[in-house]
Design a protein around this motif. Structure first.
Motif, PDB file in Angstrom:
ATOM      1  N   ARG A 116      26.518  23.971  21.305  1.00 10.20           N
ATOM      2  CA  ARG A 116      25.264  23.055  21.718  1.00 10.20           C
ATOM      3  C   ARG A 116      25.232  22.934  23.258  1.00 10.20           C
ATOM      4  O   ARG A 116      24.121  22.747  23.570  1.00 10.20           O
TER       5      ARG A 116
ATOM      6  N   GLU B  87      21.759  23.693  25.506  1.00 11.52           N
ATOM      7  CA  GLU B  87      21.294  22.457  26.327  1.00 11.52           C
ATOM      8  C   GLU B  87      21.373  22.960  27.800  1.00 11.52           C
ATOM      9  O   GLU B  87      20.380  22.324  28.632  1.00 11.52           O
TER      10      GLU B  87
ATOM     11  N   HIS C  34      22.774  25.638  17.303  1.00 11.18           N
ATOM     12  CA  HIS C  34      22.320  24.365  17.591  1.00 11.18           C
ATOM     13  C   HIS C  34      21.368  23.819  16.766  1.00 11.18           C
ATOM     14  O   HIS C  34      20.414  24.627  15.898  1.00 11.18           O
ATOM     15  N   GLU C  35      21.259  22.798  16.136  1.00  9.43           N
ATOM     16  CA  GLU C  35      20.413  22.095  15.038  1.00  9.43           C
ATOM     17  C   GLU C  35      18.905  22.045  15.427  1.00  9.43           C
ATOM     18  O   GLU C  35      18.260  21.799  14.606  1.00  9.43           O
ATOM     19  N   ASP C  36      18.635  22.146  16.865  1.00  7.90           N
ATOM     20  CA  ASP C  36      17.233  22.114  17.203  1.00  7.90           C
ATOM     21  C   ASP C  36      16.558  23.528  16.649  1.00  7.90           C
ATOM     22  O   ASP C  36      15.412  23.363  16.767  1.00  7.90           O
TER      23      ASP C  36
ATOM     24  N   ALA D 186      21.191  27.132  11.131  1.00  7.80           N
ATOM     25  CA  ALA D 186      20.823  26.986  12.417  1.00  7.80           C
ATOM     26  C   ALA D 186      21.770  27.545  13.501  1.00  7.80           C
ATOM     27  O   ALA D 186      22.043  27.074  14.564  1.00  7.80           O
TER      28      ALA D 186
ATOM     29  N   THR E 164      12.878  22.318  26.569  1.00  4.65           N
ATOM     30  CA  THR E 164      13.655  21.626  25.539  1.00  4.65           C
ATOM     31  C   THR E 164      14.590  22.698  25.010  1.00  4.65           C
ATOM     32  O   THR E 164      14.168  23.995  25.168  1.00  4.65           O
ATOM     33  N   VAL E 165      15.564  22.288  23.982  1.00  5.38           N
ATOM     34  CA  VAL E 165      16.465  23.348  23.254  1.00  5.38           C
ATOM     35  C   VAL E 165      15.178  24.105  22.291  1.00  5.38           C
ATOM     36  O   VAL E 165      15.151  25.529  22.503  1.00  5.38           O
ATOM     37  N   ARG E 166      14.352  23.346  21.760  1.00  7.31           N
ATOM     38  CA  ARG E 166      13.176  24.154  20.894  1.00  7.31           C
ATOM     39  C   ARG E 166      12.595  24.849  21.732  1.00  7.31           C
ATOM     40  O   ARG E 166      11.829  26.105  21.258  1.00  7.31           O
TER      41      ARG E 166
END
Length: 577
Positions: A287, A291, A198-200, A209, A300-302
């Protein structure tokens, strides 16, 4: 060495092939025992039985022992019979807090002497209550901290969700002693913590990532390469070996440009070569999974870096609970291994070039009997089929591991092809046996054999192929997936293993021959053993596959059960290399 950037773990370029080898510790040992003469693969001194537990609790300060200096600081191991053992040596910083879903960092240096006589916690598993995120530690068995012995790094399996380098089956005492090797086991991140994308979670320092467990394995190899001499190893002679998910990892590590020159040879055993939708998530599904977990946990994902580890683990498991036909994502139907991220995983093995290092490729005779025997792992097992209707239902269940939809015609074609092949080869045709062969071939043996054949056609390095065929004891049957580790490590006689694998003279001989073959391959690239015929480089059309196990112990054959594999050539269920 910096303690903030993964780049500092990269191995030095091999300026010389003689002399300066640095396997696990970079500097020479500060205290070493007298060197013993090296034994050959055919005449090994007796070694003690594997020790199952460390003799001291973590954090206590042992007296005596052997002290060596690694790149991060000094560690003290303990002498155990003819070996010195170091347990729980950090190869990376704990991936906790802001370092969850981050690339591994080198361990924080320490002063004084660190106790290395107790195993570290295992990584968080996908079931149970044990495990810790603070688990990135290595274990070392060495005959002597002086000298430059071949190094064997072993990557445990467990479907990228379970396992640890400290499990009793992987005790390195017998393998290190008989093989005159430095043997390394270790932990890496598992499940949602190690295998996703995941890019987050973008790591600003490394630009990565995804695939943190694979990155952990890279960090371990770099650490091994940088630290060889302290443990009596040779940084120019590192062989990476693994089983199942670990076997898949050996192949992937050998393809990474940054490890070129650090890995000399590989031994992929029962490799679970990744492909979607069966053994790996697509990037989009990865992803989506994170999520869904974030939504479930109100983050949030982060923000998933901040939730309790077991809460994250349990929420991830909910995404993949039940039949793959009812899940919110279509891939990762059987296992969630590496995800194509363009960096650590640039393609699946069947799409990428074949490795350029020498290989000893191993599969078991009946990979599938690991799951169709009386004590299969994982969730409640599928009932053993007993008639034609239940056989077709069981085969459909296998096929649904690798396809979103499965027609009646496909099920029928698969059953008929396997029954005809069994009849032609004089193999059992009962429903359980047919189901077993379909499972083991479709998810394991097909790609193992076809990738070996591709390497024979296109590869530039020597390749030796083994069909491990030593039978287990009733009520278990065949030679199941993961049977190999008990014989490679000589731990078939442990209480948890002996009922299934036995400990008679034949089992001990098979174990000795297996150890000798792997250790001689790790030493100079040519496997050999006293009771084994000369083993030629693999050629698919000649008797060059070594069958190891059973009353005859070892013999050369053409590829076993090749008729069964032809069924998969004609369809699109599993990729053909």
């Amino acid at each position: 060495m910096s303690d903030t950037t993964v780049n500092d773990q990269r191995p030095p370029q091999p300026a010389s092939r003689v002399g300066r080898r640095a396997f696990l510790a970079g500097a020479a040992a500060t205290a070493v025992l007298a060197a013993a003469p090296a034994a050959t693969a055919r005449t090994r001194a007796p070694v003690p039985a594997p020790s199952r537990t460390p003799s001291r609790a973590p954090g206590t300060a042992p007296t005596g022992g052997t002290v060596v200096r690694t790149t991060a600081g000094s560690v003290r191991g303990e002498r155990a019979g003819a070996l010195t053992v170091f347990r729980g040596v950090p190869y990376a910083r704990p991936p906790i807090g802001p370092l969850r879903f981050a690339s591994p960092r080198p361990p924080v240096p320490w002063s004084g002497v660190r106790d290395a006589t107790a195993f570290s916690p295992i990584s968080v598993q996908h079931t149970g209550t044990g495990g810790s995120e603070d688990s990135l530690y290595a274990n070392v068995w060495t005959p002597d901290t002086a000298g430059r012995r071949p190094v064997l790094v072993y990557i445990h399996g467990g479907g990228w969700q379970l396992g640890a380098g400290s499990l009793p089956t992987y005790d390195g005492a017998r393998l290190a002693g008989r093989g005159d090797l430095v043997v390394i086991t270790f932990n890496y991140r598992l499940g949602a913590f190690g295998w996703g994308l995941h890019e987050d979670f973008l790591d600003a320092e490394t630009g990565s990532a995804a695939n943190w467990g694979l990155q952990d394995q890279v960090a371990l190899v770099r650490w091994v390469h940088a630290n060889a001499e302290a443990f009596g190893g040779d940084s120019g002679n590192i062989t990476v070996c693994g089983t199942s998910a670990g076997g898949s990892s050996t192949w992937q590590l050998a393809l990474l440009p940054e490890l070129r020159g650090a890995i000399r040879r590989i031994v992929p055993i029962s490799a679970a070569h990744a492909w979607t939708p069966a053994i790996g998530l697509t990037p989009d599904d990865a992803r989506t999974a994170y999520e869904l977990v974030a939504k479930d946990l109100g983050r949030t994902v982060r923000g998933l870096r901040e939730v309790p580890a077991l809460a994250l683990r349990d929420s991830w498991q909910k995404v993949f609970a039940g039949s793959p036909t009812t899940r919110p994502v279509a891939s990762g139907r059987e296992y969630r291994g590496p995800v194509l991220d363009g960096r650590w995983m640039r393609g699946f093995d069947w799409e990428l070039p074949t490795p350029t290092v020498p290989m000893m490729v191993v599969n078991t005779r009946t990979e599938g009997s690991f799951w169709t025997g009386p004590t299969p792992p994982g969730p409640p097992p599928t009932p053993v089929p007993t008639d034609e209707a239940s056989l077709r239902a069981a085969v459909r269940g296998v096929l649904l591991k690798g396809a979103v939809e499965v027609s009646d015609a496909r099920v029928e074609a698969c059953v008929n092809a396997y029954r005809a092949a069994a009849a032609a080869e004089g193999l059992p045709q009962d429903p359980r046996s047919i189901w077993t062969e379909v499972w083991g071939d479709g998810l394991f043996r097909y790609q193992i054999v076809r990738l070996s054949e591709r390497h024979a056609r296109r590869g530039t390095s020597a390749q030796y192929v083994m069909d491990f065929s030593h039978p287990v004891r009733a009520p278990w049957f065949g030679t199941p997936h993961e049977a190999t580790s008990k014989f490679l490590f000589g731990t078939h006689a442990l209480p948890e293993n002996v009922e299934q694998f036995g400990d008679g003279p034949l089992e001990r001989q098979v174990s000795d021959e297996f150890i000798d073959l792997v250790s001689s391959f790790a030493r100079d690239g040519v496997p050999g053993s006293a009771a084994v015929p000369e083993w030629p480089v693999f050629s698919p059309d000649r008797p060059t596959t070594l069958t190891l196990g059973g009353e005859r112990v070892a013999r050369l054959v053409t590829t076993p059960k090749s008729r069964q594999l032809r069924h998969w050539d004609d369809g699109d269920w599993v990729p053909r290399p």
